[in-house]
Motif scaffolding. Structure first.
Motif, PDB file in Angstrom:
ATOM      1  N   ARG A 146       9.729   9.916  -6.595  1.00 40.33           N
ATOM      2  CA  ARG A 146       8.943  10.507  -6.149  1.00 40.33           C
ATOM      3  C   ARG A 146       9.442  11.381  -4.765  1.00 40.33           C
ATOM      4  O   ARG A 146       9.883  10.866  -3.802  1.00 40.33           O
ATOM      5  N   ARG A 203       6.102   3.366   0.400  1.00 42.54           N
ATOM      6  CA  ARG A 203       5.231   2.039   0.199  1.00 42.54           C
ATOM      7  C   ARG A 203       5.402   1.393   1.647  1.00 42.54           C
ATOM      8  O   ARG A 203       6.518   1.132   1.859  1.00 42.54           O
ATOM      9  N   VAL A 236      -1.448   6.278   5.700  1.00 44.98           N
ATOM     10  CA  VAL A 236      -1.674   5.081   4.705  1.00 44.98           C
ATOM     11  C   VAL A 236      -3.103   4.846   4.743  1.00 44.98           C
ATOM     12  O   VAL A 236      -3.651   4.377   5.816  1.00 44.98           O
ATOM     13  N   ARG A 294       1.895   8.490   2.143  1.00 43.03           N
ATOM     14  CA  ARG A 294       2.776   9.596   2.594  1.00 43.03           C
ATOM     15  C   ARG A 294       3.432   9.823   3.862  1.00 43.03           C
ATOM     16  O   ARG A 294       2.574   9.602   4.766  1.00 43.03           O
ATOM     17  N   LEU A 307       9.244   5.864  -2.218  1.00 37.93           N
ATOM     18  CA  LEU A 307       8.940   5.436  -3.574  1.00 37.93           C
ATOM     19  C   LEU A 307       9.936   6.068  -4.371  1.00 37.93           C
ATOM     20  O   LEU A 307      10.279   7.137  -4.211  1.00 37.93           O
ATOM     21  N   ILE A 367       8.434   0.754   6.094  1.00 33.75           N
ATOM     22  CA  ILE A 367       8.182   1.494   4.774  1.00 33.75           C
ATOM     23  C   ILE A 367       9.515   1.630   4.204  1.00 33.75           C
ATOM     24  O   ILE A 367      10.638   1.645   4.737  1.00 33.75           O
ATOM     25  N   ARG A 426       0.724  -1.121  -0.027  1.00 38.59           N
ATOM     26  CA  ARG A 426       0.035   0.008  -0.062  1.00 38.59           C
ATOM     27  C   ARG A 426       1.067   1.232   0.117  1.00 38.59           C
ATOM     28  O   ARG A 426       2.123   1.250   0.452  1.00 38.59           O
ATOM     29  N   LYS A 427       0.391   2.302  -0.691  1.00 34.24           N
ATOM     30  CA  LYS A 427       1.044   3.401  -0.916  1.00 34.24           C
ATOM     31  C   LYS A 427       0.515   4.596   0.257  1.00 34.24           C
ATOM     32  O   LYS A 427      -0.790   4.535   0.312  1.00 34.24           O
ATOM     33  N   GLN A 468       6.292  10.418  -0.849  1.00 33.87           N
ATOM     34  CA  GLN A 468       5.555   9.224  -0.908  1.00 33.87           C
ATOM     35  C   GLN A 468       6.401   8.041  -0.505  1.00 33.87           C
ATOM     36  O   GLN A 468       7.589   7.915  -0.695  1.00 33.87           O
TER      37      GLN A 468
END
Length: 122
Positions: A98, A81, A61, A48, A95, A92, A45-46, A79
């Motif tokens: 980004r 993931r 998230v 910030r 990304l 995490i 899941r992405k 950002q």
């Protein structure tokens, strides 16, 4: 005490059975659908970074704020993931490609800069 008519009794029992069957079907369907956000569903899941994550911080998230841990430094607004889950702590990574979210530009500042360029012949 008066006796209930047999037709009324059968009607009430039939209606109760239909309602009970419908509710049981809903319960069984929701259990088989696997409701909830399990650990395996969070992976990938992405979101910030809400704060700087170095090595721990807060992220947003799937509509929720989480505590997160990263191997490297992740700046606020970047950002991210989800790559793992340790209890209620997300693991995490940033990304690739980004960067930080750009700050909004004022329409007034933009118009003033265009007016200056037009006066200078640019």
């Amino acid at each position: 005490m008066e006796k209930l008519p047999l037709n009324l009794l059968w009607g009430l029992l039939t209606a109760g059975g239909i309602i009970l069957g419908f509710l049981l079907r809903l319960v069984l369907r929701s259990r088989s659908a696997g409701g909830g956000m399990g650990a395996s569903r969070m992976i990938g899941r992405k979101g910030r970074a809400v704060t700087e994550v170095s090595p721990e911080g807060r992220v947003f998230v799937e509509g929720e704020y989480w505590w997160a841990r990263a191997r490297g430094k992740i700046a606020e607004g970047e950002q991210v993931r989800v790559v793992g889950l340790d209890g209620l702590m997300l693991e995490i990574e940033a990304l690739p490609g980004r960067g930080l979210i750009p700050r909004p530009v004022s329409a007034i500042e933009e118009r003033e800069s265009l007016d200056v360029e037009n006066r200078n012949g640019g």
